[in-house]
Scaffold this active site. Structure first.
Site, PDB file in Angstrom:
ATOM      1  N   ARG A 119       9.445 -33.709  10.191  1.00 41.75           N
ATOM      2  CA  ARG A 119       8.378 -33.607  11.192  1.00 41.75           C
ATOM      3  C   ARG A 119       7.450 -32.419  10.950  1.00 41.75           C
ATOM      4  O   ARG A 119       6.298 -32.419  11.387  1.00 41.75           O
ATOM      5  CB  ARG A 119       8.971 -33.526  12.596  1.00 41.75           C
ATOM      6  CG  ARG A 119       9.801 -32.290  12.848  1.00 41.75           C
ATOM      7  CD  ARG A 119      10.551 -32.359  14.188  1.00 41.75           C
ATOM      8  NE  ARG A 119      11.520 -31.297  14.298  1.00 41.75           N
ATOM      9  CZ  ARG A 119      11.351 -30.188  14.998  1.00 41.75           C
ATOM     10  NH1 ARG A 119      10.227 -30.005  15.669  1.00 41.75           N
ATOM     11  NH2 ARG A 119      12.291 -29.271  15.052  1.00 41.75           N
ATOM     12  N   ASP A 163       0.860  -1.173   0.000  1.00 39.19           N
ATOM     13  CA  ASP A 163       0.000   0.000   0.000  1.00 39.19           C
ATOM     14  C   ASP A 163       0.900   1.228   0.000  1.00 39.19           C
ATOM     15  O   ASP A 163       2.122   1.121  -0.192  1.00 39.19           O
ATOM     16  CB  ASP A 163      -0.973  -0.028   1.186  1.00 39.19           C
ATOM     17  CG  ASP A 163      -0.294   0.156   2.537  1.00 39.19           C
ATOM     18  OD1 ASP A 163       0.953   0.264   2.605  1.00 39.19           O
ATOM     19  OD2 ASP A 163      -1.015   0.188   3.548  1.00 39.19           O
ATOM     20  N   HIS A 164       0.328   2.394   0.230  1.00 40.66           N
ATOM     21  CA  HIS A 164       1.097   3.643   0.224  1.00 40.66           C
ATOM     22  C   HIS A 164       2.179   3.674   1.303  1.00 40.66           C
ATOM     23  O   HIS A 164       3.264   4.216   1.086  1.00 40.66           O
ATOM     24  CB  HIS A 164       0.156   4.838   0.408  1.00 40.66           C
ATOM     25  CG  HIS A 164      -0.646   4.778   1.666  1.00 40.66           C
ATOM     26  ND1 HIS A 164      -1.752   3.957   1.793  1.00 40.66           N
ATOM     27  CD2 HIS A 164      -0.489   5.394   2.858  1.00 40.66           C
ATOM     28  CE1 HIS A 164      -2.255   4.099   3.002  1.00 40.66           C
ATOM     29  NE2 HIS A 164      -1.502   4.959   3.679  1.00 40.66           N
ATOM     30  N   CYS A 192       3.013  -3.133   4.218  1.00 41.52           N
ATOM     31  CA  CYS A 192       2.157  -2.020   4.639  1.00 41.52           C
ATOM     32  C   CYS A 192       2.879  -1.329   5.789  1.00 41.52           C
ATOM     33  O   CYS A 192       4.044  -1.619   6.051  1.00 41.52           O
ATOM     34  CB  CYS A 192       0.755  -2.497   5.027  1.00 41.52           C
ATOM     35  SG  CYS A 192       0.641  -3.522   6.516  1.00 41.52           S
ATOM     36  N   GLY A 193       2.231  -0.435   6.484  1.00 42.83           N
ATOM     37  CA  GLY A 193       2.902   0.303   7.543  1.00 42.83           C
ATOM     38  C   GLY A 193       3.466  -0.579   8.636  1.00 42.83           C
ATOM     39  O   GLY A 193       4.620  -0.446   9.028  1.00 42.83           O
ATOM     40  N   ARG A 244       6.884   1.069   7.791  1.00 45.47           N
ATOM     41  CA  ARG A 244       7.165   2.218   8.659  1.00 45.47           C
ATOM     42  C   ARG A 244       8.075   1.883   9.832  1.00 45.47           C
ATOM     43  O   ARG A 244       8.383   2.749  10.632  1.00 45.47           O
ATOM     44  CB  ARG A 244       5.853   2.791   9.182  1.00 45.47           C
ATOM     45  CG  ARG A 244       5.040   3.462   8.098  1.00 45.47           C
ATOM     46  CD  ARG A 244       3.813   4.135   8.631  1.00 45.47           C
ATOM     47  NE  ARG A 244       3.146   4.896   7.592  1.00 45.47           N
ATOM     48  CZ  ARG A 244       1.839   5.044   7.502  1.00 45.47           C
ATOM     49  NH1 ARG A 244       1.048   4.503   8.402  1.00 45.47           N
ATOM     50  NH2 ARG A 244       1.330   5.748   6.525  1.00 45.47           N
ATOM     51  N   HIS A 297      10.408 -24.182   9.327  1.00 46.73           N
ATOM     52  CA  HIS A 297       9.394 -24.931  10.070  1.00 46.73           C
ATOM     53  C   HIS A 297       7.985 -24.824   9.500  1.00 46.73           C
ATOM     54  O   HIS A 297       7.194 -25.751   9.661  1.00 46.73           O
ATOM     55  CB  HIS A 297       9.354 -24.466  11.522  1.00 46.73           C
ATOM     56  CG  HIS A 297      10.603 -24.795  12.279  1.00 46.73           C
ATOM     57  ND1 HIS A 297      10.724 -24.584  13.629  1.00 46.73           N
ATOM     58  CD2 HIS A 297      11.783 -25.314  11.886  1.00 46.73           C
ATOM     59  CE1 HIS A 297      11.921 -24.957  14.031  1.00 46.73           C
ATOM     60  NE2 HIS A 297      12.595 -25.401  12.981  1.00 46.73           N
ATOM     61  N   ASN A 298       7.649 -23.691   8.884  1.00 45.26           N
ATOM     62  CA  ASN A 298       6.268 -23.456   8.468  1.00 45.26           C
ATOM     63  C   ASN A 298       6.088 -23.378   6.961  1.00 45.26           C
ATOM     64  O   ASN A 298       4.969 -23.196   6.488  1.00 45.26           O
ATOM     65  CB  ASN A 298       5.739 -22.160   9.100  1.00 45.26           C
ATOM     66  CG  ASN A 298       5.983 -22.121  10.587  1.00 45.26           C
ATOM     67  OD1 ASN A 298       6.790 -21.333  11.065  1.00 45.26           O
ATOM     68  ND2 ASN A 298       5.327 -22.982  11.344  1.00 45.26           N
TER      69      ASN A 298
END
Length: 149
Positions: A132, A8-9, A65-66, A109, A98-99
């Protein structure tokens, strides 16, 4: 690797710093916007990037984003997406190991460009460990489909 970036901005300036670095590391970069610092809503960009990951059009995404929170929440609403709002290289690495995270959210920001670049680089260079952790990723998929892990 194919990598999509979106912001975003509040994340625009950081995206403009990060995207060329990703390309310089040898990855193909796609940009889903935004294209200025004019105020805009982050869900549209986070969703567009996450959908590209979910469809297999790209391998990974970086959304900004911020705070990194909003884009992370949106990305995680898309089936097959596992997004992390990483604040340092360790979180980026562990999330990949792991994920098997495939979307990296950043706080435009709160992170300086060098810290952000190091986080992105670690996220892109780290492989999923499997083993695992595979059963846990399968359980996440079950939850996405409305089931119980």
């Amino acid at each position: 690797m194919k990598v999509v970036v979106g912001s975003d901005h509040a994340g625009y300036l950081l995206k403009q710093e990060i995207a060329p670095r990703i390309a310089a590391w040898g990855h193909e970069v796609f940009d889903v916007g935004t294209d200025s610092e004019d105020s805009t809503d982050y869900p549209r960009y986070a969703a567009a990037a996450a959908r590209m990951v979910s469809s297999g059009e790209v391998d990974r995404a970086v959304v900004i984003c911020g705070s990194g929170v909003g884009v992370c929440i949106v990305a995680n609403k898309i089936d097959g997406v596992r997004a992390v709002n990483a604040h340092d290289t360790e979180e980026a690495m562990i999330s990949r190991h792991h994920n098997d995270t495939n979307v990296l959210a950043l706080a435009g920001r709160r992170l300086n460009r060098n810290s952000a670049a190091a986080i992105v680089e670690r996220f892109l260079e780290t492989d999923f460990e499997g083993g695992r952790h595979e059963a846990r990723i399968a359980q996440i998929g079950e939850v996405e489909q409305g089931g119980q892990p």
